[in-house]
Design a protein around this motif. Structure first.
Motif, PDB file in Angstrom:
ATOM      1  N   ILE A  22       6.619  -9.610   1.788  1.00 25.82           N
ATOM      2  CA  ILE A  22       6.506  -8.463   1.220  1.00 25.82           C
ATOM      3  C   ILE A  22       5.016  -8.142   0.643  1.00 25.82           C
ATOM      4  O   ILE A  22       4.175  -8.984   0.055  1.00 25.82           O
ATOM      5  CB  ILE A  22       7.349  -8.363   0.009  1.00 25.82           C
ATOM      6  CG1 ILE A  22       7.209  -7.144  -0.878  1.00 25.82           C
ATOM      7  CG2 ILE A  22       6.683  -9.595  -1.062  1.00 25.82           C
ATOM      8  CD1 ILE A  22       8.336  -6.940  -2.142  1.00 25.82           C
ATOM      9  N   ALA A  23       4.458  -6.958   1.080  1.00 20.96           N
ATOM     10  CA  ALA A  23       2.995  -6.270   0.802  1.00 20.96           C
ATOM     11  C   ALA A  23       3.078  -5.360  -0.437  1.00 20.96           C
ATOM     12  O   ALA A  23       3.803  -4.517  -0.289  1.00 20.96           O
ATOM     13  CB  ALA A  23       2.373  -6.009   2.058  1.00 20.96           C
ATOM     14  N   LYS A  24       1.864  -5.646  -1.223  1.00 20.41           N
ATOM     15  CA  LYS A  24       2.088  -4.495  -2.390  1.00 20.41           C
ATOM     16  C   LYS A  24       0.499  -4.004  -2.152  1.00 20.41           C
ATOM     17  O   LYS A  24      -0.659  -4.585  -2.005  1.00 20.41           O
ATOM     18  CB  LYS A  24       1.717  -5.147  -3.686  1.00 20.41           C
ATOM     19  CG  LYS A  24       1.590  -4.287  -4.727  1.00 20.41           C
ATOM     20  CD  LYS A  24       1.716  -5.061  -5.930  1.00 20.41           C
ATOM     21  CE  LYS A  24       0.948  -4.157  -7.198  1.00 20.41           C
ATOM     22  NZ  LYS A  24       0.787  -4.969  -8.534  1.00 20.41           N
ATOM     23  N   PHE A  25       0.579  -2.594  -1.680  1.00 17.52           N
ATOM     24  CA  PHE A  25      -0.904  -1.899  -1.592  1.00 17.52           C
ATOM     25  C   PHE A  25      -1.078  -1.124  -2.820  1.00 17.52           C
ATOM     26  O   PHE A  25      -0.312  -0.573  -3.520  1.00 17.52           O
ATOM     27  CB  PHE A  25      -0.594  -0.848  -0.537  1.00 17.52           C
ATOM     28  CG  PHE A  25      -0.177  -1.261   0.898  1.00 17.52           C
ATOM     29  CD1 PHE A  25      -0.366  -2.613   1.237  1.00 17.52           C
ATOM     30  CD2 PHE A  25       0.289  -0.445   1.542  1.00 17.52           C
ATOM     31  CE1 PHE A  25       0.248  -2.998   2.441  1.00 17.52           C
ATOM     32  CE2 PHE A  25       0.738  -0.839   3.035  1.00 17.52           C
ATOM     33  CZ  PHE A  25       0.504  -2.153   3.316  1.00 17.52           C
ATOM     34  N   THR A  26      -2.359  -1.828  -3.473  1.00 17.87           N
ATOM     35  CA  THR A  26      -2.805  -1.203  -4.692  1.00 17.87           C
ATOM     36  C   THR A  26      -4.183  -0.428  -4.519  1.00 17.87           C
ATOM     37  O   THR A  26      -4.605  -0.261  -3.418  1.00 17.87           O
ATOM     38  CB  THR A  26      -3.186  -2.376  -5.429  1.00 17.87           C
ATOM     39  OG1 THR A  26      -4.320  -2.951  -4.890  1.00 17.87           O
ATOM     40  CG2 THR A  26      -1.986  -3.374  -5.527  1.00 17.87           C
ATOM     41  N   ALA A  27      -4.505   0.323  -5.642  1.00 11.54           N
ATOM     42  CA  ALA A  27      -5.581   1.175  -5.637  1.00 11.54           C
ATOM     43  C   ALA A  27      -6.201   1.026  -7.007  1.00 11.54           C
ATOM     44  O   ALA A  27      -5.548   0.619  -8.105  1.00 11.54           O
ATOM     45  CB  ALA A  27      -4.952   2.537  -5.503  1.00 11.54           C
ATOM     46  N   ASP A  28      -7.475   1.171  -7.218  1.00 10.20           N
ATOM     47  CA  ASP A  28      -8.213   1.224  -8.287  1.00 10.20           C
ATOM     48  C   ASP A  28      -7.795   2.298  -9.257  1.00 10.20           C
ATOM     49  O   ASP A  28      -7.328   3.241  -8.955  1.00 10.20           O
ATOM     50  CB  ASP A  28      -9.693   1.478  -8.177  1.00 10.20           C
ATOM     51  CG  ASP A  28     -10.398   0.201  -7.237  1.00 10.20           C
ATOM     52  OD1 ASP A  28     -10.011  -0.826  -7.465  1.00 10.20           O
ATOM     53  OD2 ASP A  28     -11.551   0.582  -6.678  1.00 10.20           O
ATOM     54  N   ASN A  29      -7.899   1.988 -10.491  1.00 12.27           N
ATOM     55  CA  ASN A  29      -7.353   2.969 -11.644  1.00 12.27           C
ATOM     56  C   ASN A  29      -5.902   3.221 -11.551  1.00 12.27           C
ATOM     57  O   ASN A  29      -5.749   4.413 -11.680  1.00 12.27           O
ATOM     58  CB  ASN A  29      -8.231   4.246 -11.702  1.00 12.27           C
ATOM     59  CG  ASN A  29      -9.755   3.911 -11.905  1.00 12.27           C
ATOM     60  OD1 ASN A  29      -9.946   2.878 -12.582  1.00 12.27           O
ATOM     61  ND2 ASN A  29     -10.556   4.468 -11.257  1.00 12.27           N
ATOM     62  N   CYS A  30      -4.956   2.604 -10.973  1.00 18.99           N
ATOM     63  CA  CYS A  30      -3.634   2.794 -10.719  1.00 18.99           C
ATOM     64  C   CYS A  30      -2.738   2.062 -11.880  1.00 18.99           C
ATOM     65  O   CYS A  30      -2.582   0.848 -11.914  1.00 18.99           O
ATOM     66  CB  CYS A  30      -3.185   2.342  -9.499  1.00 18.99           C
ATOM     67  SG  CYS A  30      -1.424   2.272  -9.282  1.00 18.99           S
ATOM     68  N   ALA A  31      -2.376   2.772 -12.870  1.00 18.62           N
ATOM     69  CA  ALA A  31      -1.931   1.944 -14.142  1.00 18.62           C
ATOM     70  C   ALA A  31      -0.752   1.613 -13.636  1.00 18.62           C
ATOM     71  O   ALA A  31      -0.160   0.354 -14.188  1.00 18.62           O
ATOM     72  CB  ALA A  31      -1.516   3.326 -15.291  1.00 18.62           C
ATOM     73  N   VAL A  32       0.366   1.982 -12.872  1.00 18.00           N
ATOM     74  CA  VAL A  32       1.624   1.348 -12.329  1.00 18.00           C
ATOM     75  C   VAL A  32       1.241  -0.063 -11.408  1.00 18.00           C
ATOM     76  O   VAL A  32       1.919  -0.838 -11.674  1.00 18.00           O
ATOM     77  CB  VAL A  32       2.428   2.496 -11.607  1.00 18.00           C
ATOM     78  CG1 VAL A  32       3.671   1.633 -11.254  1.00 18.00           C
ATOM     79  CG2 VAL A  32       2.664   3.505 -12.499  1.00 18.00           C
ATOM     80  N   CYS A  33       0.179   0.245 -10.637  1.00 16.70           N
ATOM     81  CA  CYS A  33      -0.269  -1.025  -9.989  1.00 16.70           C
ATOM     82  C   CYS A  33      -0.531  -2.209 -11.014  1.00 16.70           C
ATOM     83  O   CYS A  33      -0.154  -3.396 -10.811  1.00 16.70           O
ATOM     84  CB  CYS A  33      -1.299  -0.819  -9.311  1.00 16.70           C
ATOM     85  SG  CYS A  33      -1.361   0.400  -7.839  1.00 16.70           S
ATOM     86  N   ASP A  34      -1.161  -1.959 -12.254  1.00 14.48           N
ATOM     87  CA  ASP A  34      -1.519  -2.908 -13.234  1.00 14.48           C
ATOM     88  C   ASP A  34      -0.178  -3.481 -13.897  1.00 14.48           C
ATOM     89  O   ASP A  34      -0.018  -4.629 -14.233  1.00 14.48           O
ATOM     90  CB  ASP A  34      -2.632  -2.430 -14.204  1.00 14.48           C
ATOM     91  CG  ASP A  34      -3.934  -2.108 -13.619  1.00 14.48           C
ATOM     92  OD1 ASP A  34      -4.252  -2.669 -12.371  1.00 14.48           O
ATOM     93  OD2 ASP A  34      -4.648  -1.372 -13.914  1.00 14.48           O
ATOM     94  N   LEU A  35       0.476  -2.411 -14.192  1.00 12.54           N
ATOM     95  CA  LEU A  35       1.762  -2.838 -14.752  1.00 12.54           C
ATOM     96  C   LEU A  35       2.600  -3.872 -13.984  1.00 12.54           C
ATOM     97  O   LEU A  35       3.134  -4.483 -14.381  1.00 12.54           O
ATOM     98  CB  LEU A  35       2.626  -1.488 -15.308  1.00 12.54           C
ATOM     99  CG  LEU A  35       3.722  -1.812 -15.867  1.00 12.54           C
ATOM    100  CD1 LEU A  35       3.899  -1.875 -17.334  1.00 12.54           C
ATOM    101  CD2 LEU A  35       4.686  -0.157 -15.888  1.00 12.54           C
ATOM    102  N   LEU A  36       2.845  -3.377 -12.643  1.00 10.11           N
ATOM    103  CA  LEU A  36       3.665  -4.198 -11.949  1.00 10.11           C
ATOM    104  C   LEU A  36       2.955  -5.679 -11.305  1.00 10.11           C
ATOM    105  O   LEU A  36       3.529  -6.367 -10.580  1.00 10.11           O
ATOM    106  CB  LEU A  36       4.134  -3.588 -10.556  1.00 10.11           C
ATOM    107  CG  LEU A  36       5.274  -2.223 -10.975  1.00 10.11           C
ATOM    108  CD1 LEU A  36       5.526  -1.687  -9.630  1.00 10.11           C
ATOM    109  CD2 LEU A  36       6.337  -2.831 -11.826  1.00 10.11           C
ATOM    110  N   ALA A  37       1.839  -5.719 -11.719  1.00 13.77           N
ATOM    111  CA  ALA A  37       0.856  -6.962 -11.160  1.00 13.77           C
ATOM    112  C   ALA A  37       1.686  -8.224 -11.643  1.00 13.77           C
ATOM    113  O   ALA A  37       2.003  -9.222 -11.043  1.00 13.77           O
ATOM    114  CB  ALA A  37      -0.481  -6.844 -11.540  1.00 13.77           C
ATOM    115  N   PRO A  38       2.010  -8.224 -13.075  1.00 13.39           N
ATOM    116  CA  PRO A  38       2.708  -9.717 -13.731  1.00 13.39           C
ATOM    117  C   PRO A  38       3.891  -9.840 -13.085  1.00 13.39           C
ATOM    118  O   PRO A  38       4.162 -11.048 -12.633  1.00 13.39           O
ATOM    119  CB  PRO A  38       2.551  -9.314 -14.971  1.00 13.39           C
ATOM    120  CG  PRO A  38       1.307  -8.624 -15.425  1.00 13.39           C
ATOM    121  CD  PRO A  38       1.588  -7.579 -14.079  1.00 13.39           C
TER     122      PRO A  38
END
Length: 111
Positions: A22-38
């Motif tokens: 499973i791969a997670k593609f993230t972007a800078d300044n992405c609040a949802v990316c930060d929320l789903l990181a933990p």
């Protein structure tokens, strides 16, 4: 297993080295990316998903990943079963990520 940071080339290689990815593609300044990181890290450490490789890619640094996203936005998740694309979508909640992982868990280790 911990989350592995990789790039386009690593993604192409690793999806063939592991039966489930499973791969997670993230972007800078992405609040949802930060929320789903933990939760993404937490899932990677759970016994249920020890046969799944968890990858993280920054779309701004990986043109192939960005193209795979097409018109969608981060966080974009892609799952692979034995090297083949299984599912891909922008996911916004921990429950959606867990659902993708559960579906991926039905993938067998052998073809």
């Amino acid at each position: 297993m911990k989350v592995v940071d990789t790039n386009d080339e690593g993604l192409r290689t690793l999806i063939h080295d592991y039966p489930r990815v499973i791969a997670k593609f993230t972007a800078d300044n992405c609040a949802v990316c930060d929320l789903l990181a933990p939760p993404f890290i937490k899932f990677s450490l759970e016994e249920e998903y020890q046969n799944t490789l968890f990858l993280r890619l920054d779309v701004s640094e990986n043109p192939v990943a960005r193209k795979l996203m097409d018109t969608r936005v981060a966080p974009f998740f892609v799952s692979y079963c034995r090297g083949k694309l299984s599912e891909c979508d922008t996911l916004l909640t921990e429950d959606q990520v867990k659902a993708m992982l559960r579906a991926l868990n039905t993938c067998t280790d052998t073809p």
